[in-house]
Design a protein around this motif. Structure first.
Motif, PDB file in Angstrom:
ATOM      1  N   LEU A 202       0.833  -1.198   0.000  1.00  0.00           N
ATOM      2  CA  LEU A 202       0.000   0.000   0.000  1.00  0.00           C
ATOM      3  C   LEU A 202       0.871   1.252   0.000  1.00  0.00           C
ATOM      4  O   LEU A 202       1.655   1.478   0.925  1.00  0.00           O
ATOM      5  CB  LEU A 202      -0.914  -0.009   1.224  1.00  0.00           C
ATOM      6  N   GLN A 203       0.737   2.068  -1.044  1.00  0.00           N
ATOM      7  CA  GLN A 203       1.481   3.320  -1.136  1.00  0.00           C
ATOM      8  C   GLN A 203       0.545   4.476  -0.836  1.00  0.00           C
ATOM      9  O   GLN A 203      -0.424   4.715  -1.555  1.00  0.00           O
ATOM     10  CB  GLN A 203       2.082   3.474  -2.538  1.00  0.00           C
ATOM     11  N   THR A 204       0.814   5.202   0.226  1.00  0.00           N
ATOM     12  CA  THR A 204      -0.014   6.345   0.621  1.00  0.00           C
ATOM     13  C   THR A 204       0.373   7.575  -0.198  1.00  0.00           C
ATOM     14  O   THR A 204       1.433   7.598  -0.838  1.00  0.00           O
ATOM     15  CB  THR A 204       0.153   6.631   2.120  1.00  0.00           C
ATOM     16  N   PRO A 205      -0.466   8.625  -0.200  1.00  0.00           N
ATOM     17  CA  PRO A 205      -0.112   9.837  -0.951  1.00  0.00           C
ATOM     18  C   PRO A 205       1.242  10.413  -0.552  1.00  0.00           C
ATOM     19  O   PRO A 205       1.941  10.994  -1.387  1.00  0.00           O
ATOM     20  CB  PRO A 205      -1.255  10.801  -0.607  1.00  0.00           C
ATOM     21  N   ASP A 206       1.596  10.274   0.723  1.00  0.00           N
ATOM     22  CA  ASP A 206       2.922  10.655   1.187  1.00  0.00           C
ATOM     23  C   ASP A 206       3.677   9.355   1.465  1.00  0.00           C
ATOM     24  O   ASP A 206       3.630   8.831   2.580  1.00  0.00           O
ATOM     25  CB  ASP A 206       2.823  11.507   2.455  1.00  0.00           C
ATOM     26  N   PRO A 207       4.352   8.803   0.458  1.00  0.00           N
ATOM     27  CA  PRO A 207       4.902   7.443   0.563  1.00  0.00           C
ATOM     28  C   PRO A 207       5.816   7.265   1.770  1.00  0.00           C
ATOM     29  O   PRO A 207       6.628   8.131   2.091  1.00  0.00           O
ATOM     30  CB  PRO A 207       5.679   7.273  -0.745  1.00  0.00           C
ATOM     31  N   LYS A 208       5.670   6.123   2.413  1.00  0.00           N
ATOM     32  CA  LYS A 208       6.475   5.782   3.580  1.00  0.00           C
ATOM     33  C   LYS A 208       6.605   4.268   3.654  1.00  0.00           C
ATOM     34  O   LYS A 208       5.850   3.526   3.023  1.00  0.00           O
ATOM     35  CB  LYS A 208       5.815   6.302   4.856  1.00  0.00           C
ATOM     36  N   ALA A 209       7.564   3.813   4.434  1.00  0.00           N
ATOM     37  CA  ALA A 209       7.724   2.390   4.708  1.00  0.00           C
ATOM     38  C   ALA A 209       7.211   2.098   6.102  1.00  0.00           C
ATOM     39  O   ALA A 209       7.465   2.860   7.038  1.00  0.00           O
ATOM     40  CB  ALA A 209       9.191   1.983   4.593  1.00  0.00           C
ATOM     41  N   GLY A 210       6.476   0.998   6.259  1.00  0.00           N
ATOM     42  CA  GLY A 210       5.973   0.658   7.579  1.00  0.00           C
ATOM     43  C   GLY A 210       5.057  -0.548   7.525  1.00  0.00           C
ATOM     44  O   GLY A 210       4.665  -1.025   6.453  1.00  0.00           O
ATOM     45  N   LEU A 211       4.718  -1.030   8.695  1.00  0.00           N
ATOM     46  CA  LEU A 211       3.788  -2.151   8.821  1.00  0.00           C
ATOM     47  C   LEU A 211       2.373  -1.616   8.955  1.00  0.00           C
ATOM     48  O   LEU A 211       2.109  -0.741   9.783  1.00  0.00           O
ATOM     49  CB  LEU A 211       4.139  -2.988  10.053  1.00  0.00           C
ATOM     50  N   ASN A 212       1.460  -2.152   8.159  1.00  0.00           N
ATOM     51  CA  ASN A 212       0.046  -1.865   8.365  1.00  0.00           C
ATOM     52  C   ASN A 212      -0.558  -2.923   9.270  1.00  0.00           C
ATOM     53  O   ASN A 212      -1.011  -2.617  10.362  1.00  0.00           O
ATOM     54  CB  ASN A 212      -0.696  -1.798   7.034  1.00  0.00           C
ATOM     55  N   HIS A 213      -0.559  -4.192   8.841  1.00  0.00           N
ATOM     56  CA  HIS A 213      -1.080  -5.232   9.730  1.00  0.00           C
ATOM     57  C   HIS A 213      -0.620  -6.620   9.320  1.00  0.00           C
ATOM     58  O   HIS A 213      -0.154  -6.843   8.197  1.00  0.00           O
ATOM     59  CB  HIS A 213      -2.613  -5.178   9.813  1.00  0.00           C
ATOM     60  N   VAL A 214      -0.772  -7.533  10.262  1.00  0.00           N
ATOM     61  CA  VAL A 214      -0.576  -8.965  10.049  1.00  0.00           C
ATOM     62  C   VAL A 214      -1.920  -9.636  10.270  1.00  0.00           C
ATOM     63  O   VAL A 214      -2.617  -9.334  11.249  1.00  0.00           O
ATOM     64  CB  VAL A 214       0.474  -9.543  11.017  1.00  0.00           C
ATOM     65  N   ALA A 215      -2.300 -10.547   9.366  1.00  0.00           N
ATOM     66  CA  ALA A 215      -3.625 -11.167   9.420  1.00  0.00           C
ATOM     67  C   ALA A 215      -3.520 -12.655   9.705  1.00  0.00           C
ATOM     68  O   ALA A 215      -2.711 -13.363   9.095  1.00  0.00           O
ATOM     69  CB  ALA A 215      -4.359 -10.952   8.097  1.00  0.00           C
ATOM     70  N   PHE A 216      -4.346 -13.124  10.635  1.00  0.00           N
ATOM     71  CA  PHE A 216      -4.373 -14.528  11.035  1.00  0.00           C
ATOM     72  C   PHE A 216      -5.675 -15.177  10.567  1.00  0.00           C
ATOM     73  O   PHE A 216      -6.763 -14.681  10.844  1.00  0.00           O
ATOM     74  CB  PHE A 216      -4.258 -14.650  12.552  1.00  0.00           C
TER      75      PHE A 216
END
Length: 321
Positions: A202-216
């Motif tokens: 997922l690339q946001t309008p202000d691009p950044k690196a990071g974790l959004n979520h982990v799904a089980f």
């Protein structure tokens, strides 16, 4: 099929005591504990490891604070590891350690591969009666007091360059696009045949690196509800849910995770094969969720959080004046 799914993830976190309680409540089995790390497993043997953020053994973080530091993908054979080893040698962050080979993806994340250690499991699942098919005869659907996740089903990252990251996973490891937000997001599955996505970029309008979520992954919608309400009873904060994603058809419930990012229970995602053609969507609230409950449900009243529960044994009971 080369890549089979996620075999192991490792978080770097600040509060291991809180993480121990959280993942225990989440339904994972604690397999090992030391001052340096916690090791949990899902039903099929997928591992979730939590180490201290300042542990020098951890790969570099893609963002500040608690976050996911490494994703280990399981592959089908040692022959795949050999092929991947030759393919990865020229890539940034190449490592070959024991039975694992890996590199760094364009977003800065440590990516590893090993012959899968997960095992098949048989679980009893609810059957759904529809107008056309009514397989559940003379039995009620289950109601769960809590969840026992089967596996880590997918991971979602904020990325600086969604096109570069999609190309990296597709060209080097055979991932396949399922759907896209043009220029903004890519849903990828490990192979032609599989669930809707194993990885979402997922690339946001202000691009950044990071974790959004982990799904089980859990067995059915009822376990999404049961697991979510147990977490609510234990005092953990819902970010959003329960709800349903129109793009993948999956039911979801998201919580805030002390190990970093969000964490999701989900079930009933679409299953795809080589005949599927990736679609394009314009991002928007109704695309993300067909329906969703802000703040979650109260695990005791079974109603929206902070809503007043019924006074009588039946909803039709009226208080006497």
């Amino acid at each position: 099929m080369d890549v089979l799914g996620i075999d192991e993830i490792t978080y770097g976190a600040d509060d291991l005591a809180a993480c121990k309680t959280f993942f225990g409540d989440w339904g994972l089995q604690l397999k090992d504990e030391s001052e340096a790390a916690l090791v949990f497993e899902t039903l099929n043997g997928c591992r979730v490891i939590v180490r201290r953020s300042d542990d020098p053994a951890l790969p570099a973080a893609i963002e500040a604070g608690p976050t996911l530091r490494e994703v280990v993908w399981g592959v089908s054979s040692a022959e795949v590891i050999e092929r991947f080893t030759e393919r990865l040698r020229a890539l940034p962050g190449f490592v070959l350690a024991g039975e694992r080979v890996g590199c760094t993806d364009p977003n800065g994340l440590a990516v590893r591969f090993q012959v899968s250690r997960k095992h098949d499991v048989e679980v009893e699942c609810a059957q759904m009666n529809t107008w056309n098919e009514k397989p559940r005869l003379n039995q009620r659907s289950p109601a769960y007091e809590r969840a026992t996740p089967i596996e880590v089903g997918h991971v979602v990252f904020f990325v600086r360059d969604v096109a570069a990251c999609e190309a990296f996973y597709c060209e080097h490891f055979g991932f396949v696009p399922s759907d896209r937000y043009p220029g903004r997001g890519a849903f990828l599955r490990c192979a032609d045949v599989g669930g809707h996505h194993d990885l979402f970029l997922l690339q946001t309008p202000d691009p950044k690196a990071g974790l959004n979520h982990v799904a089980f992954t859990v067995r059915d919608i009822h376990e999404v509800f049961g697991g979510g309400m147990h977490m609510a009873r234990q005092g953990w904060d819902t970010q959003l849910g329960p709800g349903r994603h129109p793009i993948s058809s999956a039911y979801f419930w998201y919580f805030r995770n002390p190990a970093g990012g969000l964490i999701e229970y989900y079930s009933d995602e679409d299953q795809l094969d080589e005949h599927w053609e990736a679609r394009e969507f314009e991002p928007g609230p109704t695309v993300f969720a067909e329906w969703a409950i802000e703040g979650g449900l109260d695990g005791n009243t079974r109603r929206q959080r902070n809503a007043k529960g019924p006074d009588g044994k039946f909803l039709t009971d009226k208080p006497k004046n």
